[in-house]
Design a protein around this motif. Structure first.
Motif, PDB file in Angstrom:
ATOM      1  N   TYR A  88       0.814  -1.223   0.000  1.00 48.34           N
ATOM      2  CA  TYR A  88       0.000   0.000   0.000  1.00 48.34           C
ATOM      3  C   TYR A  88       0.848   1.274   0.000  1.00 48.34           C
ATOM      4  O   TYR A  88       0.323   2.349  -0.293  1.00 48.34           O
ATOM      5  N   LYS A 135       3.949   1.304  -1.758  1.00 48.49           N
ATOM      6  CA  LYS A 135       4.979   1.141  -2.789  1.00 48.49           C
ATOM      7  C   LYS A 135       5.096   2.382  -3.678  1.00 48.49           C
ATOM      8  O   LYS A 135       6.183   2.698  -4.163  1.00 48.49           O
ATOM      9  N   ASP A 136       4.010   3.116  -3.862  1.00 50.87           N
ATOM     10  CA  ASP A 136       4.076   4.331  -4.678  1.00 50.87           C
ATOM     11  C   ASP A 136       4.941   5.404  -4.009  1.00 50.87           C
ATOM     12  O   ASP A 136       5.602   6.183  -4.689  1.00 50.87           O
ATOM     13  N   PHE A 137       4.933   5.449  -2.686  1.00 50.81           N
ATOM     14  CA  PHE A 137       5.808   6.364  -1.949  1.00 50.81           C
ATOM     15  C   PHE A 137       7.268   6.073  -2.306  1.00 50.81           C
ATOM     16  O   PHE A 137       8.029   6.979  -2.647  1.00 50.81           O
ATOM     17  N   TYR A 138       7.653   4.803  -2.251  1.00 54.18           N
ATOM     18  CA  TYR A 138       9.037   4.437  -2.554  1.00 54.18           C
ATOM     19  C   TYR A 138       9.349   4.635  -4.034  1.00 54.18           C
ATOM     20  O   TYR A 138      10.437   5.082  -4.385  1.00 54.18           O
ATOM     21  N   ALA A 139       8.392   4.337  -4.905  1.00 52.96           N
ATOM     22  CA  ALA A 139       8.590   4.559  -6.339  1.00 52.96           C
ATOM     23  C   ALA A 139       8.851   6.036  -6.616  1.00 52.96           C
ATOM     24  O   ALA A 139       9.702   6.388  -7.439  1.00 52.96           O
ATOM     25  N   ALA A 140       8.152   6.909  -5.914  1.00 53.89           N
ATOM     26  CA  ALA A 140       8.355   8.352  -6.086  1.00 53.89           C
ATOM     27  C   ALA A 140       9.748   8.786  -5.638  1.00 53.89           C
ATOM     28  O   ALA A 140      10.215   9.862  -6.011  1.00 53.89           O
ATOM     29  N   HIS A 141      10.420   7.949  -4.848  1.00 55.76           N
ATOM     30  CA  HIS A 141      11.779   8.240  -4.387  1.00 55.76           C
ATOM     31  C   HIS A 141      12.815   7.409  -5.140  1.00 55.76           C
ATOM     32  O   HIS A 141      13.947   7.236  -4.659  1.00 55.76           O
ATOM     33  N   THR A 199      12.374   0.781  -7.623  1.00 53.37           N
ATOM     34  CA  THR A 199      11.630  -0.018  -8.585  1.00 53.37           C
ATOM     35  C   THR A 199      11.315  -1.385  -7.979  1.00 53.37           C
ATOM     36  O   THR A 199      12.094  -1.925  -7.195  1.00 53.37           O
ATOM     37  N   GLU A 200      10.174  -1.915  -8.379  1.00 52.08           N
ATOM     38  CA  GLU A 200       9.737  -3.210  -7.869  1.00 52.08           C
ATOM     39  C   GLU A 200      10.584  -4.330  -8.457  1.00 52.08           C
ATOM     40  O   GLU A 200      10.973  -4.282  -9.616  1.00 52.08           O
TER      41      GLU A 200
END
Length: 161
Positions: free
Chosen positions: A126, A128-134, A137-138
Motif C-alpha cells: 500500500y 509502494k508508490d511512496f518508494y517509487a516516487a523516491h 523499482t519493484e
C-alpha cells in the motif's frame, strides 16, 4: 487560502531533527513509534516486530520538539553489497508532511557514507508508490511478511556527474 493551510501543517513540524540513535532513550523512542505503527495499527505480533537485526542495524529517528515521531533503520548483510532499509514508521499525526521522504533520504545518505550504492527494502504494497516516487523499482513477486503483503524494491544511487 492554500498557502495558509500549508503554513499550518509546516508549523506542526517546524522543530524537526533527523539523527542517528545514540542513546538508550532515543532507541526506546524509536521502538515506541514502531510499536504504535506496526503492533498497534497493523497488528504485527510483538515477537515479529523485534528481531535480531535491531542489535546490529543503524537506527535513525525524527524528532519534533524533542519527541520521536518517526524512525527507520539501515543494515548490511555479507551476502550482498546493498544497504537494506527497513522498519520505516511515522506516527499517524505526522504522516503526509514529507517526514517519511526526508527520513528515507537520511538513511540512504548514511548508507552512501558507508560506501554502499544500492538500497533495497521490503515495501508494504500500500506504500509502494511512496518508494517509487523516491526512485525505487519493484523486483520480483509480492509476498507475505507478518501477514502483510510486501514487494521487494531496489534503488541504485546516482553516480558522480
Amino acid at each position: 487560502m492554500m498557502a495558509t493551510e500549508q503554513t499550518t501543517e509546516e508549523e506542526n513540524v517546524e522543530d524537526l531533527t533527523i539523527k542517528l540513535v545514540e542513546t538508550e532513550a532515543e532507541m526506546e523512542g524509536a521502538l515506541g513509534v514502531r510499536f504504535r505503527v506496526f503492533v498497534g495499527e497493523q497488528q504485527v505480533p510483538m515477537e515479529e516486530e523485534l528481531d535480531e537485526v535491531d542489535a546490529s542495524a543503524t537506527h535513525a529517528i525524527v524528532l519534533n520538539g524533542g519527541q520521536v515521531v518517526a524512525t527507520g533503520r539501515v543494515f548490511y548483510r555479507d551476502e550482498d553489497s546493498a544497504a537494506r532499509i527497513g522498519r520505516m514508521a511515522v506516527d499517524i499525526e505526522y504522516r503526509r508532511l514529507g517526514i517519511g521522504g526526508r527520513l528515507l533520504q537520511f538513511l540512504e545518505d548514511e548508507a552512501t557514507a558507508q560506501g554502499v550504492t544500492t538500497y533495497i527494502l521490503n515495501a508494504q504494497v500500500y506504500v509502494k508508490d511512496f518508494y517509487a516516487a523516491h526512485g525505487y523499482t519493484e523486483r520480483g513477486e509480492e509476498f507475505l511478511e507478518a501477514d502483510i503483503v510486501h514487494i521487494l524494491m531496489r534503488k541504485e544511487a546516482a553516480g558522480p556527474d
